[in-house]
Write a protein that holds these residues in place. Sequence first.
Motif, PDB file in Angstrom:
ATOM      1  N   UNK A 217       0.834  -1.205   0.000  1.00 32.34           N
ATOM      2  CA  UNK A 217       0.000   0.000   0.000  1.00 32.34           C
ATOM      3  C   UNK A 217       0.866   1.251   0.000  1.00 32.34           C
ATOM      4  N   UNK A 218       1.847   1.298   0.891  1.00 28.42           N
ATOM      5  CA  UNK A 218       2.739   2.458   0.939  1.00 28.42           C
ATOM      6  C   UNK A 218       3.532   2.593  -0.357  1.00 28.42           C
ATOM      7  N   UNK A 219       4.006   1.494  -0.889  1.00 28.28           N
ATOM      8  CA  UNK A 219       4.782   1.546  -2.133  1.00 28.28           C
ATOM      9  C   UNK A 219       3.966   2.067  -3.297  1.00 28.28           C
ATOM     10  N   UNK A 220       2.741   1.555  -3.451  1.00 28.38           N
ATOM     11  CA  UNK A 220       1.890   2.032  -4.542  1.00 28.38           C
ATOM     12  C   UNK A 220       1.488   3.488  -4.340  1.00 28.38           C
ATOM     13  N   UNK A 221       1.220   3.902  -3.101  1.00 27.40           N
ATOM     14  CA  UNK A 221       0.833   5.289  -2.843  1.00 27.40           C
ATOM     15  C   UNK A 221       1.985   6.244  -3.156  1.00 27.40           C
ATOM     16  N   UNK A 222       3.189   5.896  -2.720  1.00 27.96           N
ATOM     17  CA  UNK A 222       4.354   6.747  -3.008  1.00 27.96           C
ATOM     18  C   UNK A 222       4.647   6.748  -4.505  1.00 27.96           C
ATOM     19  N   UNK A 223       4.560   5.582  -5.137  1.00 28.60           N
ATOM     20  CA  UNK A 223       4.765   5.513  -6.584  1.00 28.60           C
ATOM     21  C   UNK A 223       3.745   6.343  -7.348  1.00 28.60           C
ATOM     22  N   UNK A 224       2.503   6.318  -6.891  1.00 28.32           N
ATOM     23  CA  UNK A 224       1.460   7.114  -7.540  1.00 28.32           C
ATOM     24  C   UNK A 224       1.765   8.606  -7.441  1.00 28.32           C
ATOM     25  N   UNK A 225       2.211   9.053  -6.292  1.00 23.65           N
ATOM     26  CA  UNK A 225       2.551  10.466  -6.118  1.00 23.65           C
ATOM     27  C   UNK A 225       3.721  10.855  -7.007  1.00 23.65           C
ATOM     28  N   UNK A 226       4.758  10.027  -7.045  1.00 25.93           N
ATOM     29  CA  UNK A 226       5.946  10.339  -7.848  1.00 25.93           C
ATOM     30  C   UNK A 226       5.605  10.378  -9.334  1.00 25.93           C
ATOM     31  N   UNK A 227       4.858   9.410  -9.801  1.00 24.41           N
ATOM     32  CA  UNK A 227       4.531   9.368 -11.228  1.00 24.41           C
ATOM     33  C   UNK A 227       3.575  10.498 -11.598  1.00 24.41           C
ATOM     34  N   UNK A 228       2.675  10.865 -10.697  1.00 19.34           N
ATOM     35  CA  UNK A 228       1.790  11.992 -10.957  1.00 19.34           C
ATOM     36  C   UNK A 228       2.583  13.288 -11.073  1.00 19.34           C
ATOM     37  N   UNK A 229       3.551  13.493 -10.192  1.00 16.14           N
ATOM     38  CA  UNK A 229       4.398  14.682 -10.291  1.00 16.14           C
ATOM     39  C   UNK A 229       5.241  14.660 -11.563  1.00 16.14           C
ATOM     40  N   UNK A 230       5.718  13.488 -11.953  1.00 13.64           N
ATOM     41  CA  UNK A 230       6.490  13.389 -13.196  1.00 13.64           C
ATOM     42  C   UNK A 230       5.622  13.722 -14.404  1.00 13.64           C
ATOM     43  N   UNK A 231       4.380  13.291 -14.388  1.00 11.31           N
ATOM     44  CA  UNK A 231       3.461  13.616 -15.473  1.00 11.31           C
ATOM     45  C   UNK A 231       3.217  15.114 -15.533  1.00 11.31           C
ATOM     46  N   UNK A 232       3.092  15.742 -14.381  1.00  8.08           N
ATOM     47  CA  UNK A 232       2.907  17.189 -14.354  1.00  8.08           C
ATOM     48  C   UNK A 232       4.136  17.905 -14.904  1.00  8.08           C
ATOM     49  N   UNK A 233       5.317  17.424 -14.564  1.00 12.07           N
ATOM     50  CA  UNK A 233       6.545  18.045 -15.066  1.00 12.07           C
ATOM     51  C   UNK A 233       6.646  17.906 -16.584  1.00 12.07           C
ATOM     52  N   UNK A 234       6.226  16.770 -17.113  1.00 10.03           N
ATOM     53  CA  UNK A 234       6.259  16.585 -18.567  1.00 10.03           C
ATOM     54  C   UNK A 234       5.254  17.475 -19.273  1.00 10.03           C
TER      55      UNK A 234
END
Length: 124
Positions: free
Chosen positions: A56-73
């Motif tokens: 749960x923690x891994x997927x939640x942190x991964x979701x936040x990181x990938x969402x921020x990466x999408x915003x940066x792109x």
Amino acid sequence: MYFALVIFILVICFLLSLIVLAQNPKGGGISSQFGSGGAANLMGVKRTGDLLEKLTWGFAIGLIVITLATHMLSSGSNGPVRSVNQQAAQRAVVPASAPAPASAPAPGAPAPSTVPVPQPQPAQ
């Protein structure tokens, strides 16, 4: 690349929701309904709970990181435009603004009148 990350975000959201539903809160959760009782007996209840919590923690942190990466792109100049309003704002031409008056009235002073005030006539 942008759309691949969006699809990856959707997959992570789906997996995260499944893992959250599989957890055992204060007594029989969905995990006991769908046959994870065998996994709990195999690994032990404590170890299964730890694994689900780490996932749960891994997927939640991964979701936040990938969402921020999408915003940066997408915030780059050649990223996809997300709304009609943003497209209109990019096409709009800003008119030149009028110059500010040289002398501004003091704060608290009455506003200048736009109606001409008649001047008194000299006595004849």
